[in-house]
Write an enzyme that holds these catalytic residues in place. Structure first.
Site, mmCIF file in Angstrom:
data_model
loop_
_atom_site.group_PDB
_atom_site.id
_atom_site.type_symbol
_atom_site.label_atom_id
_atom_site.label_comp_id
_atom_site.label_asym_id
_atom_site.label_seq_id
_atom_site.Cartn_x
_atom_site.Cartn_y
_atom_site.Cartn_z
ATOM 1 N N ARG A 194 0.845 -1.189 0.000
ATOM 2 C CA ARG A 194 0.000 0.000 0.000
ATOM 3 C C ARG A 194 0.885 1.245 0.000
ATOM 4 N NH1 ARG A 194 -2.444 3.649 3.638
ATOM 5 N NH2 ARG A 194 -4.631 4.135 3.148
ATOM 6 N N SER B 127 -12.429 -3.078 1.832
ATOM 7 C CA SER B 127 -12.503 -2.433 3.146
ATOM 8 C C SER B 127 -13.961 -2.160 3.498
ATOM 9 C CB SER B 127 -11.738 -1.102 3.129
ATOM 10 O OG SER B 127 -10.372 -1.297 2.877
ATOM 11 N N LYS C 68 -5.590 5.968 8.484
ATOM 12 C CA LYS C 68 -6.896 6.426 7.998
ATOM 13 C C LYS C 68 -7.227 7.748 8.691
ATOM 14 C CE LYS C 68 -7.944 2.830 5.382
ATOM 15 N NZ LYS C 68 -8.205 2.934 3.939
#
Length: 362
Positions: free
Chosen positions: A179, A248, A277
């Site tokens: 990621r 997700s 996040k």
């Protein structure tokens, strides 16, 4: 059989030798694959498909074809290649033997046309069956490894990316997601290729975050999609049935939709607030408890999980967790990976014991 084919057969003894060698080659390759399907994957359906094809090959391996064999004068028995002398993984072993079977069937298809009017068509169709077997075998292995994976490393940007990931793999990790939201595509492609090769060398799955195109480019095992990414159906169309698709989710509705749309696994979180996040409110342990009762596919609790709180996440019902900072920023990634795996294994053992006690009281 027509006189034309019977006469040609005797005029070309080399044809029978070619058919004999490739019937042997295809049967041997299928047997090697069958043994792994049976004993490695415990898949009766895949093992049976291999067995059926072996038996069909045997029906064509007549005494007449066998009689043409002349092993002492076959120059091919002395030919070898360094790559044939070693196998670094089960995946490489299976791939080598699948290629062996497919090549042998192609030879049987072409030379068989000179021997029997039906032979070419029979082995053409069998070759397509082996292609399907290859896809199904790869998909089965990936999904079985996904099911067995209880710890999921999601990478973050760091100068020690490769060193950290390899250290975690050495600690027993079997699932990695690359990621990076900010790097240029050229860098992401280069890093993804290297990480994918590393994961496969350790027998681990490699998942690409967001980008289906890059997942295809590096032959990743799958892709992980956020709520704002492309639909699962489109990703499946592009990736095919054999690769893994994750999604997700932050609430019950997103979970239900992801499962209905065909996700292979889901992320459940963020359990705690996390800079990964930024600005997203924590879903909390309540969502973990909900997933434990309602999720029908593998799911990973994610978001701010570390050694200080993993016990309460597991107590809430999680059996799998995804970790970012706690591994990526660890001074000793191998040890922290082993710690997480030990906690997950311990929790599984306790649940198994509780289930047995419960059953004994019924």
């Amino acid at each position: 059989m027509s006189a034309q084919y019977s006469g040609r057969r005797w005029q070309e003894p080399a044809i029978c030798r070619i058919l004999d060698a490739n019937l042997d080659r295809a049967r041997e390759g299928l047997r090697i694959i069958e043994e792994w399907c049976r004993f490695g994957l415990n898949s009766g359906s895949l093992a049976n498909e291999c067995k059926q094809m072996r038996q069909e090959l045997a029906s064509w391996h007549t005494q007449e074809i066998r009689a043409s064999r002349n092993t002492p004068q076959d120059p091919g028995t002395e030919l070898t290649h360094p790559k044939e002398e070693q196998r670094s993984s089960i995946e490489q072993l299976l791939q080598a033997n699948l290629c062996r079977v497919e090549e042998a069937l192609r030879v049987l298809e072409e030379y068989g046309k000179l021997y029997h009017p039906e032979m070419g068509a029979v082995f053409k169709q069998m070759r397509y069956r082996v292609y399907t077997l290859e896809s199904n075998l790869l998909a089965y292995q990936r999904h079985q490894l996904l099911t067995r994976s209880h710890l999921y490393l999601v990478t973050s940007t760091t100068d020690q990316l490769f060193t950290t990931v390899e250290a975690a793999l050495q600690g027993g990790l079997t699932l990695v997601q690359y990621r990076d939201k900010t790097a240029d595509d050229e860098i992401r492609l280069s890093y993804a290729q290297k990480l994918c090769q590393m994961c496969h060398r350790y027998g681990a799955l490699f998942i690409m975050n967001d980008r289906v195109d890059l997942a295809l480019a590096v032959d990743a095992d799958g892709v992980h999609l956020g709520q704002q990414d492309i639909p699962i159906a489109l990703a499946r169309q592009l990736l095919g049935p054999q690769r893994i698709i994750g999604r997700s989710t932050t609430n019950a509705e997103e979970m239900r939709r992801a499962i209905n749309e065909g996700a292979d696994y889901i992320g459940v979180g963020p359990v705690y607030e996390t800079p990964t996040k930024e600005g997203k409110a924590a879903a909390g342990l309540e969502y973990v408890e909900y997933a434990a009762k309602q999720a029908t596919i593998p799911w990973f609790a994610i978001g701010g999980i570390d050694p200080s709180n993993i016990s309460e996440v597991l107590s809430a019902g999680a059996q799998r967790v995804a970790i970012v900072r706690a591994i990526m920023q660890a001074e000793q990634p191998t040890l922290i990976t082993q710690y997480f795996l030990s906690q997950l294994t311990r929790q599984q053992t306790l649940r198994s014991l509780e289930a047995r006690v419960s059953e004994s009281h019924v």
